[in-house]
Motif scaffolding. Structure first.
Motif, PDB file in Angstrom:
ATOM      1  N   LEU A  98       0.835  -1.215   0.000  1.00  0.00           N
ATOM      2  CA  LEU A  98       0.000   0.000   0.000  1.00  0.00           C
ATOM      3  C   LEU A  98       0.868   1.263   0.000  1.00  0.00           C
ATOM      4  O   LEU A  98       0.827   2.072  -0.930  1.00  0.00           O
ATOM      5  N   LEU A  99       1.681   1.411   1.054  1.00  0.00           N
ATOM      6  CA  LEU A  99       2.516   2.614   1.128  1.00  0.00           C
ATOM      7  C   LEU A  99       3.557   2.594   0.015  1.00  0.00           C
ATOM      8  O   LEU A  99       3.846   3.623  -0.598  1.00  0.00           O
ATOM      9  N   ARG A 102       2.021   3.890  -3.112  1.00  0.00           N
ATOM     10  CA  ARG A 102       1.855   5.349  -3.039  1.00  0.00           C
ATOM     11  C   ARG A 102       3.176   6.058  -3.344  1.00  0.00           C
ATOM     12  O   ARG A 102       3.209   7.036  -4.077  1.00  0.00           O
ATOM     13  N   ARG A 112      -9.877  12.475  -0.656  1.00  0.00           N
ATOM     14  CA  ARG A 112     -10.868  11.836   0.205  1.00  0.00           C
ATOM     15  C   ARG A 112     -12.120  12.714   0.323  1.00  0.00           C
ATOM     16  O   ARG A 112     -12.183  13.605   1.193  1.00  0.00           O
ATOM     17  N   ARG A 138      -4.962  15.002   1.152  1.00  0.00           N
ATOM     18  CA  ARG A 138      -3.924  14.569   2.086  1.00  0.00           C
ATOM     19  C   ARG A 138      -2.641  14.357   1.286  1.00  0.00           C
ATOM     20  O   ARG A 138      -2.653  13.591   0.313  1.00  0.00           O
ATOM     21  N   TYR A 145       5.428   9.296   7.071  1.00  0.00           N
ATOM     22  CA  TYR A 145       5.241   7.994   6.435  1.00  0.00           C
ATOM     23  C   TYR A 145       6.472   7.471   5.698  1.00  0.00           C
ATOM     24  O   TYR A 145       6.490   6.317   5.266  1.00  0.00           O
ATOM     25  N   ASP A 253      -4.605  11.507   7.416  1.00  0.00           N
ATOM     26  CA  ASP A 253      -5.054  10.158   7.798  1.00  0.00           C
ATOM     27  C   ASP A 253      -6.045  10.255   8.959  1.00  0.00           C
ATOM     28  O   ASP A 253      -7.130   9.673   8.923  1.00  0.00           O
ATOM     29  N   GLU A 283      -9.207   3.098  -3.248  1.00  0.00           N
ATOM     30  CA  GLU A 283      -9.448   2.188  -2.119  1.00  0.00           C
ATOM     31  C   GLU A 283     -10.411   2.832  -1.139  1.00  0.00           C
ATOM     32  O   GLU A 283     -10.439   4.055  -0.987  1.00  0.00           O
ATOM     33  N   VAL A 285     -11.508   4.032   2.560  1.00  0.00           N
ATOM     34  CA  VAL A 285     -10.662   4.606   3.618  1.00  0.00           C
ATOM     35  C   VAL A 285     -10.425   3.591   4.745  1.00  0.00           C
ATOM     36  O   VAL A 285      -9.389   3.600   5.400  1.00  0.00           O
TER      37      VAL A 285
HETATM   38  C1  IPM Z   1      -5.166   4.704   5.318  1.00  0.00           C
HETATM   39  C2  IPM Z   1      -4.539   3.730   6.279  1.00  0.00           C
HETATM   40  C3  IPM Z   1      -3.036   3.608   6.053  1.00  0.00           C
HETATM   41  C4  IPM Z   1      -2.441   4.989   6.269  1.00  0.00           C
HETATM   42  C5  IPM Z   1      -2.333   2.565   6.952  1.00  0.00           C
HETATM   43  C6  IPM Z   1      -2.884   1.168   6.701  1.00  0.00           C
HETATM   44  C7  IPM Z   1      -0.839   2.557   6.796  1.00  0.00           C
HETATM   45  O1  IPM Z   1      -4.835   4.083   7.591  1.00  0.00           O
HETATM   46  O2  IPM Z   1      -5.046   4.511   4.098  1.00  0.00           O
HETATM   47  O3  IPM Z   1      -5.825   5.653   5.756  1.00  0.00           O
HETATM   48  O4  IPM Z   1      -2.154   5.380   7.405  1.00  0.00           O
HETATM   49  O5  IPM Z   1      -2.261   5.688   5.273  1.00  0.00           O
END
Ligand code: IPM
Ligand code: NAD
Ligand code: MN
Length: 360
Positions: A98-99, A102, A112, A138, A145, A253, A283, A285
């Motif tokens: 995921l990260l 990004r 969002r 965001r 992060y 977040d 995705e 939230v």
């Molecule tokens: C989000 C999630 C992620 C974030 C986590 C899973 C690392 O909380 O997409 O909001 O903090 O970005």
């Protein structure tokens, strides 16, 4: 009825990463709806499922394959359910999948939208859809992060843990600029930037400087600033004052989980991780909610609305609007999962939305 010639219709290649827990269940419903849209509007969606998840990691030892990000770059867009599993306590697979996506695909805009669809879903006293309708941008590639830091004397009573927050001129500039451009393109009149520059006097001074530099370029847009703690308070007591909020990765977040509650809970909230003009990732939230997994009770509407954001970003406005209309119709008719006061299961909500898209 199909109105465009088939030559005008490009096939869209979509990567689908269901992930873990309820991520798998809500993704199945988003896919059902995307397929219904394809049927209805004569669009070719080529969906390719990628197995990257906690199960996959535990079986193979691989979080994302070495060429994984290049694989993702070949798609028009990516849909992802959620990642997180108690069997992977350090969350390493979520970090990589995921990260990592990004960062590697430079998806710097975390978009969002916060839109209340029915008064009944809002926990704020006396608030209705006209009071809760804003978007949060965001920053999605910097902040805390980035994972820069370390621990010294770990596990002892002298442990030192350092976690750096990164703010670059380029990174701050492009997200604030994007927020103003979004407001301008949609005819909105207000942008609010939130930081903690009263305490974080280095990093967030940069946010202040860049905001002051960009705001005058948009004279018809009112530029306001709140410290993030005050913003959280104003979101609750007067959400109607907000149109566009722009903030850093961590604050974004946190406030988008808060904002999700205004919409009826985490199950309702949608998001896009966007790099304009490049393959982007969509995705819900929410996370993998392990306690809800496998019970057919997770709300799929956040995931389904994220699919609508994906289609909108791909230029398919009519198709996206058909999904949004179906979601609104379901909520209005009380056709939802228990978290929003309904008595349908995850699959039944997905089928209801798909049916609505096909019929109308
Ligand atoms: C989000 C999630 C992620 C974030 C986590 C899973 C690392 O909380 O997409 O909001 O903090 O970005
Ligand atoms: P979570 O979002 O998974 O769940 C928190 C609570 O919100 C749930 O217990 C439930 O009450 C409610 N909820 C969430 N989604 C729902 C849905 N679709 N329908 C109905 N109710 C819903 O957050 P968490 O419990 O903090 O995290 C669980 C795991 O998910 C962790 O491993 C975390 O790291 C991960 N996570 C992943 C993502 C992501 O992949 N984007 C986002 C957030 C959390
Ligand atoms: Mn989150």
């Amino acid at each position: 009825m199909q109105t465009q010639s088939s030559t005008a219709k490009k096939a869209f290649r979509l990567a689908v990463i269901p992930g873990d827990g309820i991520g798998k269940e809500v993704t199945a419903e988003a896919v059902k709806v995307i397929e219904a849209v394809g049927q209805k509007f004569g669009r070719a969606f080529e969906l390719e499922e990628l197995p990257w998840s906690a199960d996959h990691y535990l079986q193979t030892g691989t979080t994302i394959p070495p060429n994984g990000y290049d694989t993702l770059r070949e798609f028009d867009a990516i849909f992802i359910g959620a990642l997180g599993d108690p069997r992977v306590p350090d969350n390493r697979h979520a970090r990589d999948i995921l990260l990592g996506t990004r960062f590697e695909l430079d998806l710097y805009v975390n978009y969002r939208p916060v839109k209340l669809l029915h008064e009944r879903l809002c926990p704020l006293k006396g608030r209705g859809p006209k009071d809760v309708n804003f978007v949060v941008f965001r920053e999605n590639t910097e902040g805390v992060y980035v994972g820069i830091g370390g621990r010294f004397k770990a596990g002892t009573d002298q442990e030192i843990a350092i976690q750096e927050e990164i703010n670059t001129y380029r990174g701050v500039h492009r997200i604030i600029k994007y927020a103003f451009e979004h407001a301008k393109a949609r005819g909105l009149s207000k942008v609010c930037m939130a930081d903690k520059s009263n305490a974080m006097t280095h990093g967030h001074a940069l946010w202040q400087r860049v905001f002051r530099e960009i705001a005058p370029q948009y004279p018809s847009i009112e530029a306001t600033h709140y410290y993030i703690d005050a913003l959280a308070m104003y979101m609750v007591v007067d959400p109607g004052q907000f149109q566009v909020i722009v903030t850093n990765n961590l604050f974004g977040d946190i406030i988008t989980d808060l904002a999700a509650t205004f919409q009826g809970g985490l199950g309702m909230a949608a998001s896009g991780n966007i790099h304009p003009g490049k393959p982007s990732m969509f995705e819900p939230v929410h996370g993998s909610a392990p306690k809800f997994a496998g019970k057919n009770i997770a709300n799929p509407l956040g995931a389904i609305s994220s699919a609508a954001l994906m289609l909108e970003t791909l230029g398919l406005q009519t198709e996206a609007a058909a999904i949004d209309a179906a979601v609104l119709a379901a909520v209005t008719a009380g056709q939802g999962t228990p978290d929003i006061g309904g008595n349908l299961g995850t699959r039944e909500v997905g089928s209801w939305i798909a049916g609505h898209v096909e019929r109308t």
